[in-house]
Design an enzyme around this catalytic site. Structure first.
Site, PDB file in Angstrom:
ATOM      1  N   LYS A 171       0.901  -1.307   0.086  1.00 53.70           N
ATOM      2  CA  LYS A 171       0.099  -0.034   0.002  1.00 53.70           C
ATOM      3  C   LYS A 171       0.888   1.346  -0.084  1.00 53.70           C
ATOM      4  CE  LYS A 171      -0.347  -0.026   5.138  1.00 53.70           C
ATOM      5  NZ  LYS A 171      -1.242   0.070   6.221  1.00 53.70           N
TER       6      LYS A 171
ATOM      7  N   ARG B 190     -10.588   0.856  14.995  1.00 51.20           N
ATOM      8  CA  ARG B 190     -10.804   1.427  13.586  1.00 51.20           C
ATOM      9  C   ARG B 190     -11.807   0.841  12.796  1.00 51.20           C
ATOM     10  NH1 ARG B 190      -5.044   1.519  10.981  1.00 51.20           N
ATOM     11  NH2 ARG B 190      -5.305  -0.809  10.582  1.00 51.20           N
TER      12      ARG B 190
ATOM     13  N   HIS C   2      -6.231  -6.689  13.918  1.00 53.00           N
ATOM     14  CA  HIS C   2      -4.991  -5.844  13.710  1.00 53.00           C
ATOM     15  C   HIS C   2      -4.691  -5.346  15.150  1.00 53.00           C
ATOM     16  CE1 HIS C   2      -1.922  -3.502  11.820  1.00 53.00           C
ATOM     17  NE2 HIS C   2      -2.469  -2.429  12.394  1.00 53.00           N
TER      18      HIS C   2
ATOM     19  N   ARG D 118       1.612 -10.337   8.564  1.00 49.37           N
ATOM     20  CA  ARG D 118       1.553  -9.055   7.744  1.00 49.37           C
ATOM     21  C   ARG D 118       2.513  -7.981   7.902  1.00 49.37           C
ATOM     22  NH1 ARG D 118      -3.725  -9.127   9.885  1.00 49.37           N
ATOM     23  NH2 ARG D 118      -3.423  -6.972  10.532  1.00 49.37           N
TER      24      ARG D 118
ATOM     25  N   TYR E 296      14.391  31.321   3.439  1.00 41.65           N
ATOM     26  CA  TYR E 296      13.405  32.026   3.932  1.00 41.65           C
ATOM     27  C   TYR E 296      13.444  32.444   5.247  1.00 41.65           C
ATOM     28  CZ  TYR E 296      11.218  30.844  -0.834  1.00 41.65           C
ATOM     29  OH  TYR E 296      10.889  30.929  -2.013  1.00 41.65           O
TER      30      TYR E 296
ATOM     31  N   CYS F 220      13.343  24.398   1.286  1.00 39.76           N
ATOM     32  CA  CYS F 220      12.429  25.261   0.471  1.00 39.76           C
ATOM     33  C   CYS F 220      11.647  24.295  -0.293  1.00 39.76           C
ATOM     34  CB  CYS F 220      13.212  26.189  -0.735  1.00 39.76           C
ATOM     35  SG  CYS F 220      14.228  27.174   0.031  1.00 39.76           S
ATOM     36  N   MET F 221      10.928  24.566  -1.027  1.00 37.26           N
ATOM     37  CA  MET F 221       9.954  23.519  -1.612  1.00 37.26           C
ATOM     38  C   MET F 221      10.778  22.685  -2.674  1.00 37.26           C
ATOM     39  SD  MET F 221       6.813  24.108  -4.435  1.00 37.26           S
ATOM     40  CE  MET F 221       5.702  24.786  -3.140  1.00 37.26           C
ATOM     41  N   ASP F 222      11.527  23.197  -3.565  1.00 47.64           N
ATOM     42  CA  ASP F 222      12.579  22.548  -4.282  1.00 47.64           C
ATOM     43  C   ASP F 222      14.052  22.344  -3.969  1.00 47.64           C
ATOM     44  OD1 ASP F 222      10.177  22.162  -6.142  1.00 47.64           O
ATOM     45  OD2 ASP F 222      10.477  24.382  -6.150  1.00 47.64           O
TER      46      ASP F 222
END
Length: 378
Positions: A35, A133, A162, A221, A265, A312-314
């Site tokens: 997943k 859950r 679980h 699992r 920043y 930063c973002m990138d």
């Protein structure tokens, strides 16, 4: 190929699966969760490597994740761990996914659609023994198992629960987990007393694989263990697994700055002396959490250098010192298996989170590069 990339060491994944299988009683099946794009490692390539390493089942968290694997050619049983909406029922049946069932309404809906489509659908009954859950109450399990048995187009292939605290060594959590297992055992026995085979019983996650051998039942699992990390600090020495993901990038710019110059920043870091700053093309849009700075470092060559200023973002910036030997285009390793130094577990500690969030968070815009025998056989 982008400078920033996630290297997936499939040989480590297969090594980890081997260690886990050695701990299991003979005949116990292995379900590998893929997943969330295999915890960020790439669901398809991990699925193939896991199956070739002895996995019997794969597990996904959504119907679409299962469809993606089927459309890519995966034929192994795929267990869908989250509850679908009614509109997804035909897709579950069409793509031969195995859903969890937790209540009579869904069992009836699933049986009706299966009848219309002329298919027989395997299901796993999920029992809530303390996670709170999804799942039926333990006392309802036998009744629901009877309902499944009465649906001519459904087959009770398995029964699951679980464990909420199996990764803890605290006495109260050990008692709680054993209580969950006792409830599960009683529910299984009540199902059998109705003359119904509960199928493959499964409860053990990574924590239970480490410290509850009685929780193996018919299948386990383990998730994070397969990807190379202990389920908690309490169990850090339980199985010597190897991290599977390595995140690296390259130095794309180097500039000299004077003492007193702020970086990034909000000017959160100011150079205490004349120094050189290396810029790396990786940021929080790639999954490098903004909160990792201050405190994070990267490895260039055989030395670690601190990330300074806001991520930063990138991009992010690294202080490489007043007399650097680092060169433009050098490889910078963010995290990875030995001998890379820091791992996703180390970054998780710095960010007050868990390794799951670090690896799952590596964005899909970061290319995955697969290494190991399994990659060569692709």
């Amino acid at each position: 190929m982008r400078a920033t990339r996630a290297i997936i060491h499939l040989e480590n994944l297969q090594y980890n699966i081997g260690l886990i299988r050695e701990r299991l009683p003979k005949g116990t099946k292995l379900c590998v969760p893929v997943k969330a794009d295999a915890y960020g490692h790439g669901a398809l390539r991990v699925a193939v490597a896991a199956i070739r390493s002895g996995a019997h089942f794969l597990a996904v968290a959504s119907v679409q994740e299962g469809i993606d694997l089927r459309e890519a050619g995966i034929v192994a049983p795929i267990l869908s761990l989250s509850l679908p909406i009614p509109e997804e029922i035909p897709l579950i049946i069409e793509h031969e996914l195995t859903p969890l069932v937790v209540d009579g309404e869904f069992i009836h809906q699933l049986g009706e659609v299966a009848k219309l489509m002329g298919k027989k659908v395997p299901v796993h009954l999920k029992i809530d023994t303390g996670m709170s859950r999804i799942g039926c109450a333990p006392g309802q399990a036998a009744f629901l198992a009877k309902q499944i048995a009465q649906e001519k187009h459904l087959v009770l292939e398995g029964t699951a629960t679980h464990l909420a605290a199996a990764d803890s060594t605290a006495p109260q959590d050990i008692a709680f987990t054993r209580g969950q297992l006792a409830q599960f055992d009683r529910a299984l026995e009540e199902i059998r007393n109705e003359g119904i085979d509960p199928g493959i019983a499964h409860a053990a996650n990574s924590g239970a694989v480490c410290q509850y051998p009685e929780a193996a039942y018919g299948m386990v699992r383990p998730g994070i263990l397969i990807y190379g990390y202990p389920p908690s600090e309490d169990l850090k020495d339980c199985i010597p697994v190897k991290p599977v993901m390595e995140l690296e990038t390259r130095v794309v710019a180097i500039k000299k700055i004077e003492a007193g110059t702020a970086v990034s920043y909000n000017r959160t870091w100011t150079a205490p002396e004349d120094t050189y700053i290396a810029t790396l093309p990786v940021g929080y849009a790639d999954g490098l959490l903004r909160r990792l700075s201050p405190g994070m470092s990267v490895r260039i060559g055989d030395k670690r250098f601190p990330v300074v200023g806001r991520i930063c973002m990138d991009q992010c910036m690294v202080d490489i010192g007043p007399d650097p030997w680092v060169q433009r285009w050098d490889v910078a390793t963010i995290f990875g298996p030995e001998p890379c130094g820091e791992s996703a577990r180390d970054l998780a500690g710095l960010a007050d989170t868990i390794p799951y969030e670090i690896t799952c968070g590596i964005n899909r815009r970061v290319p995955r590069v697969y290494l190991g025998d399994e990659a060569r056989n692709w």
